[in-house]
Design an enzyme around this catalytic site. Structure first.
Site, short mmCIF file in Angstrom:
data_model
loop_
_atom_site.label_atom_id
_atom_site.label_comp_id
_atom_site.label_asym_id
_atom_site.label_seq_id
_atom_site.Cartn_x
_atom_site.Cartn_y
_atom_site.Cartn_z
CG ASP A 82 -6.55 3.12 -1.38
OD1 ASP A 82 -5.45 2.78 -1.84
OD2 ASP A 82 -7.06 2.59 -0.36
CG ASN A 96 -21.28 -6.63 6.29
OD1 ASN A 96 -20.13 -6.22 6.21
ND2 ASN A 96 -21.59 -7.79 6.83
CG ASP A 111 -19.65 -8.41 3.21
OD1 ASP A 111 -19.13 -7.46 3.85
OD2 ASP A 111 -19.86 -9.52 3.72
CG ASP A 132 -19.44 -2.40 14.47
OD1 ASP A 132 -18.82 -1.47 14.99
OD2 ASP A 132 -20.68 -2.43 14.37
CG HIS A 134 -4.90 0.63 3.42
ND1 HIS A 134 -4.01 0.18 2.46
CD2 HIS A 134 -5.93 1.19 2.74
CE1 HIS A 134 -4.49 0.46 1.26
NE2 HIS A 134 -5.65 1.06 1.39
CB CYS A 153 -1.01 0.01 1.14
SG CYS A 153 -0.29 0.01 2.78
#
Length: 694
Positions: free
Chosen positions: A355, A307, A305, A397, A332, A274
C-alpha cells in the site's frame, strides 16, 4: 596470427525480446528476464583459435562487486551445469561466434553493462559490448515471482489498462486506469524510482544487491510512490482543495504522472488519493515483471493505534465530528503483488498486500507491506510487514461515540463488528467484471472462525496495548436495546444539479408510544470521510404510536450543496434520534450523486497506424451555463502521450459534440479513457474499449 579483434555485434534484439516476453515495450533496448538464456553474435577479424580466450563481465549499480552478486566474471565455455552467470558457445563459423548467456533466476534486476576480455597472443583487451535491462521472470518456475496460470499472467503482468472500483458499499462504481507500463520511457522512469529511494541514497551498493528480492523491491516502491520522506512520485491531498496541482479525480492513468515526475526533476506530482497511488504502483510492479493487481476495500478502517477498533464521534445535534485520529474511508485502494514468502513459509506465498498511500509510518517511513493475504486471514498480526494496520483495515470494530463539547462528556453509543471491510474487489481476469475477494482476507462475517481469528489477533496485540482489553466484541452483549430504529432511504434520483430526496424511516419497536427528538445534518465530504461543509440541517420532534413506522422527508436543494460538493460527489446525512432517558440512536447514510453522462464513440474502423476519428458527446443538464471545459484523453496503444482539448462553454441544457483524432500503434482491444472537467463538474469520466485491426 594477428591479434583477435571484435568487428561487430548483433544483439538479436527482436528474437530475444520475443523469447523473454518483453516485446511490448516501446523501446529499442535489449530488455531481458532473469534465469533465461539470451543469444547474440560476434563477428571477429579471424576465426577463434585454441590459444584465444574470451571472458565476460556483467555488472549493475554504481559499485558492483562479486561478493554482493552485482558483478560476475565468467568465461566462454561449454559447461552447462553450475549456478551463477554462464556463457556458452553455440556456433563458431566464418569468424562469427553465436553465444548464449544465462543469468541466475535470483539475479538483481536493473540495468547491466556487459563487457568482454579477449586474451590472444599473450595480450589482454577489454571491450564494453553494451547494456541490457534485466527484469523479474514470472514465466520461470525458479523465479520468486513465478505465476503458473497463463491467463492470470497475461492480466497481471502484460495488461496495460484496467479498472479500479470506487464509491461506497451501496453504490459501487468503477473508473478506468491507464497503467501504460510499456509506454516509451516508462521502464527507465521506473528504474529511476528505485534510484531515488532513501535506501539507495544511504547505501547504494546494498540497495542494488537487494533488488534480487521482490519483497524488498515491493516495500521500497510502497515508500517511493508517495512523496512523503523522499523524492517520491505522488503527493497526497485529501482536503478537498487542490491548489497548484490537479484534482486527484482528473488523472486517467500513471503514464502522465510518471513523466511529470521525471520532467520536474523528481519532485512529487500534485495531487493523488488512494487509487492514484495504487494505479501508479501497479504500473511499476508490472513494468518490473512482478504480477500485480489493484484491490478496493469498502468501509476501510484507518486504525491509528492498532487496537482493532475505530472510534467515530457525533455531537448531540447530529453533527459528525473530526475528533480523534481514527477514520472509516468509504473505500480504500491498495495493491497485491504475487511472490513467494520464504521468510514466512511457503504456505504464505502468493498475493501480498502493498500500500503506497501514506497513512501510517512503518520503520519511520510511510511504507506498507508486503503482508501475506493468507496470513491476514489467519490473524498473524505479529508477522512482517505491517500486519496489524492491514488486518484492522478489513476487520476493525466501529465504535460510535456521542461527544458533548459544552460539558466535555463523551459516551459510547454503539459498536458494530460487521460494517468494516466489505466487498473487497478487483478486476476479473480477462473482463471488466468485479471479482469479490473478501473471503481471501477473512472468514465469513459472524462465523466462529472469524471470531477466533479476531480474538487471536487481539491477543497478539494486547501486550502492546497499555490500556487493557478493548474488544468491542465482548461489549456488545451489555448494550441496552434501543426502543426505536432508524435508517435513511433514497426516494429520488441522485444526480448532480438535482434536489437530493431522502426519507428518514423511524420505527417504534415497542408497545408504548414514544416521542423522538431528531437532529439531522448533511455535509459534503471527501471519500475518506473528511468533512467539507455543512449544507443542510433540520430538527424535528415526532410521536410514534406502538409499532408505528413513519417516513420523514429530507430534501437538499442543488443551491444548498452546489458550492461545497467535491469531485467525490458525496454527501453524508446523519440523524441523532433521542427518546428521553434512552441512549441515542445514530443513523448515517452517505449518498453519491451521479455525474451527467460523457459518451465516447469511434466513428471508423480502427487500424494500426491509420488515423481514426472519435467523438465525445456531453449535455449540460443544468439551468446555468458551464465554462472552463477541458477534455483530457489517453490510452496506451491508441495515442502517444495524452490529448488535451479545450471545449467551448455550454449554455444551459446545451449539447456539446467534440471530434478528435487518434492514431493507434498496436492491434488488439485497447482502452480509451477520457476526463471532462468544467467549473460545475470537476471530473466526469468515460472509457471505451476499441478493437484495433492490424
Amino acid at each position: 596470427m594477428s591479434a583477435l579483434e571484435l568487428q561487430s555485434i548483433n544483439w538479436q534484439t527482436a528474437s530475444n525480446r520475443q523469447a523473454h516476453h518483453t516485446n511490448r515495450f516501446y523501446s529499442q533496448e535489449l530488455i531481458l528476464r532473469r534465469g533465461q538464456l539470451f543469444q547474440f553474435s560476434l563477428t571477429l577479424n579471424r576465426s577463434l583459435g585454441s590459444g584465444d580466450g574470451l571472458t565476460f563481465t556483467v555488472s549493475t549499480g554504481p559499485s558492483p562487486s562479486e561478493s554482493a552478486k552485482t558483478k560476475a566474471v565468467f568465461p566462454l565455455s561449454n559447461e552447462t551445469r553450475g549456478s551463477g552467470w554462464r556463457a556458452q558457445l553455440l556456433s563458431n563459423k566464418d569468424n562469427v561466434l553465436v553465444i548464449s548467456i544465462l543469468s541466475p533466476a535470483n539475479a538483481p534486476i536493473g540495468r547491466y553493462t556487459l563487457s568482454m576480455q579477449i586474451s590472444s597472443q599473450g595480450r589482454d583487451a577489454t571491450l564494453k559490448l553494451g547494456t541490457f535491462i534485466l527484469l523479474f521472470n514470472p514465466w520461470l518456475q525458479a523465479d520468486d515471482v513465478f505465476m503458473n496460470n497463463q491467463a492470470e499472467r497475461e492480466e497481471y503482468v502484460q495488461e496495460d489498462a484496467g479498472i479500479i472500483f470506487v464509491g461506497s458499499t451501496n453504490r459501487i462504481g468503477m473508473i478506468g486506469w491507464n497503467y501504460g507500463q510499456f509506454e516509451e520511457g516508462i521502464l527507465n522512469i521506473c528504474l529511476s524510482v528505485l534510484d531515488n529511494s532513501l535506501n539507495f541514497r544511504r547505501d547504494a551498493a546494498t540497495d542494488v544487491a537487494r533488488r534480487n528480492d521482490p519483497k524488498y523491491v515491493g516495500r521500497v516502491l510502497s515508500a517511493m510512490i508517495n512523496g512523503n520522506d523522499d523524492n517520491g512520485v505522488v503527493s497526497g491531498n485529501w482536503s478537498g482543495s487542490y491548489p497548484g496541482g490537479r484534482d486527484p479525480r482528473n488523472w486517467n492513468g500513471s503514464v502522465e504522472i510518471l513523466k511529470e515526475w521525471q520532467r520536474s526533476g523528481f519532485r512529487p506530482v500534485r495531487y493523488g488519493q488512494c487509487w492514484v497511488f495504487a494505479g501508479t504502483l501497479n504500473t511499476v510492479l508490472r513494468c518490473f515483471g512482478i504480477p500485480s493487481r489493484v484491490i478496493t476495500n469498502f468501509n476501510s478502517a484507518h486504525d491509528t493505534d492498532e487496537n482493532l477498533s475505530v472510534d467515530v464521534y457525533y455531537d448531540p445535534t447530529g453533527r459528525p465530528l473530526d475528533k480523534g485520529s481514527d477514520s472509516v474511508w468509504n473505500f480504500h485502494v491498495w495493491n497485491e503483488a504475487w511472490f513467494v514468502r520464504n521468510d514466512l513459509g511457503s504456505s504464505y506465498s502468493g498475493w501480498q498486500v502493498l500500500d503506497a498511500t501514506p497513512q501510517e509510518r512503518s520503520q519511520g517511513v510511510f511504507q506498507c507491506g508486503p503482508a501475506s493475504v493468507i496470513a491476514i486471514r489467519e490473524g498473524n498480526v505479529d508477522w512482517d510487514f505491517d500486519m496489524p494496520f492491514i488486518f484492522s483495515e478489513v476487520n476493525a470494530d466501529r465504535i460510535t461515540w456521542i461527544y458533548d463539547a459544552a460539558t466535555g462528556a463523551q459516551k459510547q453509543n454503539s459498536t458494530d463488528s460487521h460494517s468494516i471491510g466489505r466487498y473487497i474487489s478487483t478486476k476479473a481476469v480477462g473482463s471488466y467484471s468485479r471479482m469479490d475477494v473478501t473471503e481471501k482476507y477473512k472468514y465469513p462475517e459472524g462465523s466462529s472462525q472469524e471470531r477466533q481469528v479476531f480474538e487471536k489477533a487481539l491477543g497478539k496485540l494486547r501486550p502492546r496495548l497499555s490500556f487493557g482489553p478493548t474488544s468491542a466484541r465482548g461489549l456488545e452483549r451489555e448494550e441496552r436495546q434501543p426502543s426505536i430504529s432508524g435508517r435513511f432511504k433514497v426516494t429520488g434520483i441522485l444526480a448532480v444539479g438535482k434536489e437530493v430526496n431522502l426519507a428518514l424511516l423511524l420505527k417504534n419497536l415497542t408497545d408504548d408510544t414514544k416521542t423522538v427528538t431528531v437532529n439531522m445534518t448533511a455535509w459534503t465530504i471527501v471519500y475518506n470521510g473528511t468533512l467539507v461543509h455543512e449544507v443542510w440541517k433540520d430538527s424535528v420532534t415526532i410521536s410514534l404510536d406502538p409499532k408505528e413506522e413513519i417516513q420523514h422527508p429530507v430534501k437538499i436543494s442543488y443551491a444548498q450543496y452546489e458550492k461545497y460538493l467535491k469531485a467525490d460527489n458525496m454527501i453524508r446525512t446523519t440523524a441523532v434520534c433521542q427518546v428521553t432517558d434512552e441512549p441515542e440512536v445514530v443513523v448515517e447514510r452517505d449518498v453519491i450523486l451521479d455525474n451527467p453522462t460523457l459518451t465516447l464513440e469511434v466513428l471508423d474502423q480502427a487500424r494500426v497506424r491509420k488515423p481514426v476519428n472519435v467523438q465525445m458527446l456531453f449535455s449540460n443538464p443544468l439551468d446555468e451555463p458551464v465554462k472552463d471545459c477541458v477534455l483530457m484523453v489517453e490510452g496506451s496503444g491508441l495515442l502517444l502521450g495524452s490529448l488535451r482539448i479545450d471545449v467551448p462553454a455550454l449554455r444551459p441544457k446545451e449539447r456539446s459534440r467534440v471530434r478528435f483524432e487518434i492514431v493507434p500503434t498496436r492491434s488488439g482491444t485497447k482502452q480509451l479513457l477520457a476526463d471532462f472537467s468544467c467549473n460545475k463538474f470537476p471530473a466526469i469520466k468515460a472509457m471505451l474499449s476499441i478493437d484495433v485491426a492490424e
